[in-house]
Design a protein around this motif. Sequence first.
Motif, PDB file in Angstrom:
ATOM      1  N   SER A 199     -37.038  -2.022  29.198  1.00  0.00           N
ATOM      2  CA  SER A 199     -38.013  -1.933  30.012  1.00  0.00           C
ATOM      3  C   SER A 199     -37.582  -2.174  31.689  1.00  0.00           C
ATOM      4  CB  SER A 199     -39.285  -2.677  29.823  1.00  0.00           C
ATOM      5  OG  SER A 199     -39.122  -3.941  29.805  1.00  0.00           O
ATOM      6  N   ALA A 222     -49.111   6.670  27.335  1.00  0.00           N
ATOM      7  CA  ALA A 222     -47.881   7.350  27.084  1.00  0.00           C
ATOM      8  C   ALA A 222     -47.362   8.454  28.051  1.00  0.00           C
ATOM      9  CB  ALA A 222     -47.934   8.111  25.588  1.00  0.00           C
ATOM     10  N   GLU A 225     -45.870   6.297  30.862  1.00  0.00           N
ATOM     11  CA  GLU A 225     -44.556   5.857  30.287  1.00  0.00           C
ATOM     12  C   GLU A 225     -43.790   7.081  30.571  1.00  0.00           C
ATOM     13  OE1 GLU A 225     -45.445   4.573  26.641  1.00  0.00           O
ATOM     14  OE2 GLU A 225     -46.257   2.818  27.417  1.00  0.00           O
ATOM     15  N   GLU A 226     -43.820   8.183  30.224  1.00  0.00           N
ATOM     16  CA  GLU A 226     -43.303   9.325  30.219  1.00  0.00           C
ATOM     17  C   GLU A 226     -42.511   9.759  31.704  1.00  0.00           C
ATOM     18  OE1 GLU A 226     -42.658  14.152  29.498  1.00  0.00           O
ATOM     19  OE2 GLU A 226     -44.244  13.177  28.604  1.00  0.00           O
ATOM     20  N   GLU A 229     -40.467   7.202  33.020  1.00  0.00           N
ATOM     21  CA  GLU A 229     -39.071   7.314  32.586  1.00  0.00           C
ATOM     22  C   GLU A 229     -38.359   8.369  33.286  1.00  0.00           C
ATOM     23  OE1 GLU A 229     -36.720   8.521  28.105  1.00  0.00           O
ATOM     24  OE2 GLU A 229     -39.066   8.244  28.454  1.00  0.00           O
ATOM     25  N   VAL A 235     -43.891   0.890  34.489  1.00  0.00           N
ATOM     26  CA  VAL A 235     -45.280   1.101  34.378  1.00  0.00           C
ATOM     27  C   VAL A 235     -46.003  -0.111  34.882  1.00  0.00           C
ATOM     28  CG1 VAL A 235     -47.084   1.756  32.864  1.00  0.00           C
ATOM     29  CG2 VAL A 235     -44.968   2.970  32.587  1.00  0.00           C
ATOM     30  N   ARG A 247     -52.924  -3.145  28.074  1.00  0.00           N
ATOM     31  CA  ARG A 247     -51.580  -3.323  28.466  1.00  0.00           C
ATOM     32  C   ARG A 247     -51.573  -4.857  28.632  1.00  0.00           C
ATOM     33  NH1 ARG A 247     -48.047   0.978  28.426  1.00  0.00           N
ATOM     34  NH2 ARG A 247     -46.690  -0.238  30.018  1.00  0.00           N
ATOM     35  N   ASP A 251     -47.948  -6.621  33.029  1.00  0.00           N
ATOM     36  CA  ASP A 251     -47.851  -5.272  33.524  1.00  0.00           C
ATOM     37  C   ASP A 251     -48.860  -5.137  34.839  1.00  0.00           C
ATOM     38  OD1 ASP A 251     -45.933  -4.484  31.910  1.00  0.00           O
ATOM     39  OD2 ASP A 251     -47.194  -3.161  30.797  1.00  0.00           O
TER      40      ASP A 251
END
Length: 329
Positions: A199, A222, A225-226, A229, A235, A247, A251
């Motif tokens: 991470s 999600a 997160e994509e 990435e 994030v 979360r 974070d």
Amino acid sequence: MTMVLGFVEIERGSLSGASLEMLTLARGLARELNCPLEAVLIGEEALALAGALQAYGVGRLHLVTHARLDDYAPEAWAKSLSHLIQNLTPRAVLAAGTDRGNEVLAHVAARMDLPLAANCTRVSPGDPYLVTRSRWGGSLLEEAALKGEPKILSVTPQAVFAEPEPVERDLEITRVTPPLTDKDFRVRVVDRVTAAEDSASLTEARVVVSGGRGVGSAEGFALLEELAERLGGAVGCSRAVTTHGWRPHSDQVGQTGARVAPDLYIACGISGAIQHLVGCKASKHILAINTDPEAPIVAKADYAVIGDLHEVVPALCEEIRKVKKVAPP
């Protein structure tokens, strides 16, 4: 001749960025006072980082070692620093305005019955010193007079740009073993839980994709997160998200969470309360994705997309895939 003394923290095996910022301000103060800049590190393992201090103008390192100083213990660290201050009689003692730096200096100030000026952005020596302090989460700048000998103050993270300026002579190192007792270790770190190795670090990432209540659920992250990435980022989230348990607190971006300074901060479904803005205001650029054109984050953003993040974020990911010619997972 006395000195300006900087208390330096270690973060992930390196000198912390906030401490390097502090040393930059402390070096300027030492120059105005016509005295050397010296530093304090705690723990035997810190010796490996001594050379890096020289690049920031430190001519002498005071290495505090003790059999039980293997991890953070606020009272023990403060007693060690107070012991050193009493022996060295510096003109000023500075630390980074982090949770740890402010906590240690608060203990030191209480022990020595001296005032502490926390979260300073500027310092002008004199009698008294004139300091500018960041207050109320950065929404207010306070001009204050700081008295006492020595002057004790912390430097607001990200208020000063860390600039190296090496000293020409070799770094001098002295070792100090303070008189510590069991009482000094009543509060101490006994265990650590580290983030997953794959991470990205929230405070070091060049891109941060942050989500708020508008994400809707833990599963909704999600999408973020994509996007993170695809952009090589990390994030983050607002306090409302951690309150809902979507979360972890690690974070959280904001006054009671992490303060970040990425090249790009993407705020998805975040209204932009002042407490959150404190955490991301140092970002070079802010992009807000929000259905409410009147949201405070939109007013603070450099760019804004008024729309549903559940439609906008997948569209962004698709366009990034096209540009990078990467197939979807």
